[in-house]
Design a protein around this motif. Structure first.
Motif, short mmCIF file in Angstrom:
data_model
loop_
_atom_site.label_atom_id
_atom_site.label_comp_id
_atom_site.label_asym_id
_atom_site.label_seq_id
_atom_site.Cartn_x
_atom_site.Cartn_y
_atom_site.Cartn_z
N GLU A 1 -8.34 6.76 -0.86
CA GLU A 1 -8.69 5.33 -0.84
C GLU A 1 -9.34 4.89 0.47
O GLU A 1 -10.21 4.02 0.48
CB GLU A 1 -7.44 4.48 -1.10
N HIS A 2 -8.90 5.49 1.59
CA HIS A 2 -9.35 5.02 2.90
C HIS A 2 -10.26 6.02 3.63
O HIS A 2 -10.65 5.77 4.77
CB HIS A 2 -8.14 4.70 3.80
N THR B 1 0.83 -1.22 0.00
CA THR B 1 0.00 0.00 0.00
C THR B 1 0.86 1.26 0.00
O THR B 1 0.54 2.25 -0.67
CB THR B 1 -0.94 0.01 1.24
N LEU C 1 -1.29 3.09 9.56
CA LEU C 1 -2.47 2.56 8.87
C LEU C 1 -2.89 1.17 9.36
O LEU C 1 -4.01 0.73 9.09
CB LEU C 1 -2.20 2.47 7.36
N ASN D 1 -6.32 0.57 10.94
CA ASN D 1 -7.45 1.18 10.23
C ASN D 1 -7.98 2.44 10.93
O ASN D 1 -9.16 2.50 11.29
CB ASN D 1 -8.61 0.17 10.06
#
Length: 310
Positions: A200-201, A137, A166, A169
């Motif tokens: 993306e997150h 990632t 990351l 989460n």
């Protein structure tokens, strides 16, 4: 309108409180951060921006004020379980990629630290699969998992730090000068990575830096700090086009220009804090001079700023 993720209300952090050498690192700072946005926090070294980030995430206990995360007062949380749950939602990327990684730990264990603490992986296979996924990632590969931090460049180490943040989460990341220790050529790569990960997150960032040009590139809104005070807060483009507080104007005038002729003729604005002589009656506070554009000023200055705009 996006919901407020974080509310900072009249936050104070004093060091050596009650002593002659007391330092008001943060003095009555108020701002909000909305879900999905990046709020940039800028100012020269020693202005209190990093202390603000560390106090928000409770690496420092606040001297006064509140930090509300989804309405919950962070500094009133007592139970270890609730604090651990909060730490899962809020993570930090540190300034120095050399000092923030344990040199005795392999990269896999550094990244998986949060996974282990929060019991996210049910087996070692699942744990390693998550580590490999995170490495990819952030633009590294699975072979890097068994190496030690000293085997990487500064930019790669910062990517490892981002992967570690990351791993659990999170919703909200405080990036404390994440590019200042890196070469200029690597800085843009790391900032582009942060922007991609946000998309993306669905991440929310507090991006702390002193490089104004880079902050403009990544931030939706920007707050300017000066000696523990937030002196101006506005949308990124608005702040650059219409800086109001004299200190903000001084900061912006110091950004180098790529054109040699323009750079030679550019006038730098020197900020003189002594030009502001206030009394207690002046009631200094953040006032909305234009829609969404706040300036720390007296009532008299507020009307003057409004007049200048009109």
């Amino acid at each position: 309108m996006p919901e407020k993720l974080l509310e900072v209300k009249h936050l104070k952090k004093y060091f050596n409180q009650g002593k002659p050498d007391m330092v008001k690192a943060i003095d009555d700072v108020t701002f909000d951060i909305y879900q999905g946005e990046t709020l940039g926090l800028v100012g020269e070294s020693g202005c209190g921006k990093s202390t603000t980030g560390r106090t928000i995430i409770r690496l420092y206990e606040a001297t006064g004020g509140q930090v509300l995360y989804r309405g919950q007062d962070i500094h009133k949380i007592k139970s270890k379980k609730a604090l651990r749950e909060l730490n899962k939602k809020m993570q930090m990327i540190f300034q120095d990629p050399y000092a923030s990684l344990n040199p005795r730990m392999k990269v896999a264990d550094i990244i998986a630290e949060g996974i282990d603490i929060h019991g996210i992986a049910k087996s070692n296979t699942e744990r390693m699969a998550r580590v490999y996924e995170l490495l990819e990632t952030v633009g590294l590969n699975r072979e890097h998992a068994n190496r030690f931090p000293h085997e990487f460049s500064g930019g790669q180490r910062q990517r490892i730090g981002i992967a570690r943040a990351l791993a659990v989460n999170p919703e909200f990341i405080i990036a404390d000068e994440p590019i200042s220790a890196l070469d200029v050529s690597i800085q843009a790569q790391v900032v582009n990575l942060l922007k991609r990960l946000q998309k993306e997150h669905g991440l929310t960032y507090l991006f702390i830096a002193h490089d104004l040009s880079m902050v403009k590139y990544i931030s939706d809104r920007i707050g300017v700090m000066y000696f523990g005070k937030l002196v101006e807060l506005a949308p990124s483009d608005e702040l650059y086009k219409n800086p109001i507080h004299p200190y903000t104007r001084s900061l912006l005038s110091s950004i180098p220009l790529p054109d040699p002729d323009a750079e030679r003729n550019r006038k730098r604005i020197q900020y003189d804090p002594k030009s502001h002589q206030y009394t207690e009656e002046d009631q200094l506070k953040m006032r909305e001079v234009r829609p969404g554009h706040f300036v720390y000023c007296s009532e008299k200055e507020f009307y003057q700023y409004r007049q200048n705009i009109e």
